[in-house]
Motif scaffolding. Structure first.
Motif, PDB file in Angstrom:
ATOM      1  N   ARG A 254     -70.511 -41.672 -10.468  1.00  0.00           N
ATOM      2  CA  ARG A 254     -69.576 -41.250 -10.102  1.00  0.00           C
ATOM      3  C   ARG A 254     -69.859 -40.395  -9.113  1.00  0.00           C
ATOM      4  O   ARG A 254     -70.643 -39.382  -8.714  1.00  0.00           O
ATOM      5  CB  ARG A 254     -69.263 -40.142 -11.850  1.00  0.00           C
ATOM      6  N   ILE A 255     -68.674 -39.872  -7.865  1.00  0.00           N
ATOM      7  CA  ILE A 255     -69.139 -39.478  -6.745  1.00  0.00           C
ATOM      8  C   ILE A 255     -67.344 -38.639  -6.932  1.00  0.00           C
ATOM      9  O   ILE A 255     -66.458 -38.774  -7.267  1.00  0.00           O
ATOM     10  CB  ILE A 255     -69.483 -40.725  -5.469  1.00  0.00           C
ATOM     11  N   THR A 256     -67.825 -37.653  -5.794  1.00  0.00           N
ATOM     12  CA  THR A 256     -66.665 -36.817  -5.737  1.00  0.00           C
ATOM     13  C   THR A 256     -66.461 -37.016  -4.223  1.00  0.00           C
ATOM     14  O   THR A 256     -66.706 -36.882  -3.356  1.00  0.00           O
ATOM     15  CB  THR A 256     -66.516 -35.705  -5.986  1.00  0.00           C
ATOM     16  N   ALA A 257     -65.306 -37.702  -3.562  1.00  0.00           N
ATOM     17  CA  ALA A 257     -64.657 -37.887  -1.883  1.00  0.00           C
ATOM     18  C   ALA A 257     -63.901 -37.221  -1.694  1.00  0.00           C
ATOM     19  O   ALA A 257     -63.090 -35.614  -2.371  1.00  0.00           O
ATOM     20  CB  ALA A 257     -63.829 -39.759  -2.298  1.00  0.00           C
ATOM     21  N   PRO A 258     -63.287 -37.075  -0.627  1.00  0.00           N
ATOM     22  CA  PRO A 258     -62.896 -36.146   0.227  1.00  0.00           C
ATOM     23  C   PRO A 258     -60.902 -35.806  -0.399  1.00  0.00           C
ATOM     24  O   PRO A 258     -60.916 -37.000  -0.810  1.00  0.00           O
ATOM     25  CB  PRO A 258     -62.326 -36.238   1.456  1.00  0.00           C
ATOM     26  N   SER A 259     -60.699 -35.459  -0.247  1.00  0.00           N
ATOM     27  CA  SER A 259     -59.496 -34.729  -1.308  1.00  0.00           C
ATOM     28  C   SER A 259     -58.050 -36.058  -0.570  1.00  0.00           C
ATOM     29  O   SER A 259     -57.638 -35.872  -0.731  1.00  0.00           O
ATOM     30  CB  SER A 259     -59.213 -33.992  -1.235  1.00  0.00           C
ATOM     31  N   GLY A 260     -58.581 -36.039   0.687  1.00  0.00           N
ATOM     32  CA  GLY A 260     -57.295 -37.350   1.077  1.00  0.00           C
ATOM     33  C   GLY A 260     -58.200 -38.335   1.358  1.00  0.00           C
ATOM     34  O   GLY A 260     -57.427 -39.559   1.933  1.00  0.00           O
ATOM     35  N   ALA A 261     -59.235 -39.136   1.109  1.00  0.00           N
ATOM     36  CA  ALA A 261     -59.007 -40.395   0.226  1.00  0.00           C
ATOM     37  C   ALA A 261     -57.989 -41.264  -0.248  1.00  0.00           C
ATOM     38  O   ALA A 261     -57.832 -40.872  -1.207  1.00  0.00           O
ATOM     39  CB  ALA A 261     -61.415 -40.383  -0.443  1.00  0.00           C
TER      40      ALA A 261
END
Length: 214
Positions: free
Chosen positions: A122-129
């Motif tokens: 599980r990763i958290t990408a930039p909010s605009g991804a």
């Protein structure tokens, strides 16, 4: 088909798919593409895009079969449901079977960013991804992730201008080409209504994948 070719096919499946956060509206259409590998037709990619800019659902159904002569050597299927809200990517659910290898991705935009879960990581990408699902050209110059394996992509996207592109029925239409280079080597074409018209990409094994809209 050797192991390298199988991996290449899986990588191309939807890598082949954030944005300038602009989504064309209204939307309510179906797209179907004939898929070719080295000039031989191997399957179809079908999409339905339903809704308005404040709420759009894009569903994809991809099926490919590679043969050596009459013998099937590789099967690929991919299913995806993508949600957009108020012109921004909201969520994605995908399931992929490439030669018997199952992959699933679940992605959600949250206040902290886009959370991408594969069941193994599980990763958290930039909010605009957004996922590279190709149909929406507005996403191409922003952070992108692979909808098949959930990994972030390192890609440079360049709008290359207008040119003629061939459809599956042999007709040519004037379209805008976007060139994607980096983790993937793909060109996408979009017609005068900014609707996805064609795709061409070179696979790591040197073979060529093409989508031609029916």
């Amino acid at each position: 088909m050797d192991a390298v070719s199988r991996r290449a096919m899986m990588a191309m499946g939807l890598v082949l798919l954030a944005p300038a956060q602009v989504l064309a509206a209204p939307t309510s259409r179906r797209l179907t593409f004939a898929v070719f590998r080295n000039g031989a037709r191997i399957g179809e990619h079908r999409m339905s895009i339903v809704g308005q800019a404040d709420g759009v659902t894009a569903s994809s159904d991809v099926s490919m079969l590679v043969k050596v002569g009459p013998v099937p050597v590789y099967r690929y299927t991919h299913r995806a449901v993508e949600q957009w809200r108020a012109g921004r990517f909201a969520s994605l659910e995908t399931s992929t079977n490439g030669g018997g290898k199952i992959q699933r991705v679940s992605a959600r935009r949250t206040d902290a960013g886009v959370v991408i879960d594969t069941g193994k990581s599980r990763i958290t990408a930039p909010s605009g991804a957004a996922p590279l699902t190709h149909w929406n050209a507005a996403v191409l110059d922003g952070p992108l992730f692979n909808p098949q394996d959930g990994k972030m992509l390192s890609i440079t996207a360049r709008r290359a201008g207008r040119e003629a592109v061939k459809l599956a029925d042999g007709r040519s239409i004037q379209s805008t080409r976007w060139s994607l280079r980096g983790d993937t080597q793909i060109d996408n074409w979009y017609d005068g209504a900014d609707t996805w018209a064609a795709l061409r990409g070179k696979l790591p094994d040197g073979s060529m994948m093409e989508y031609r809209r029916l």
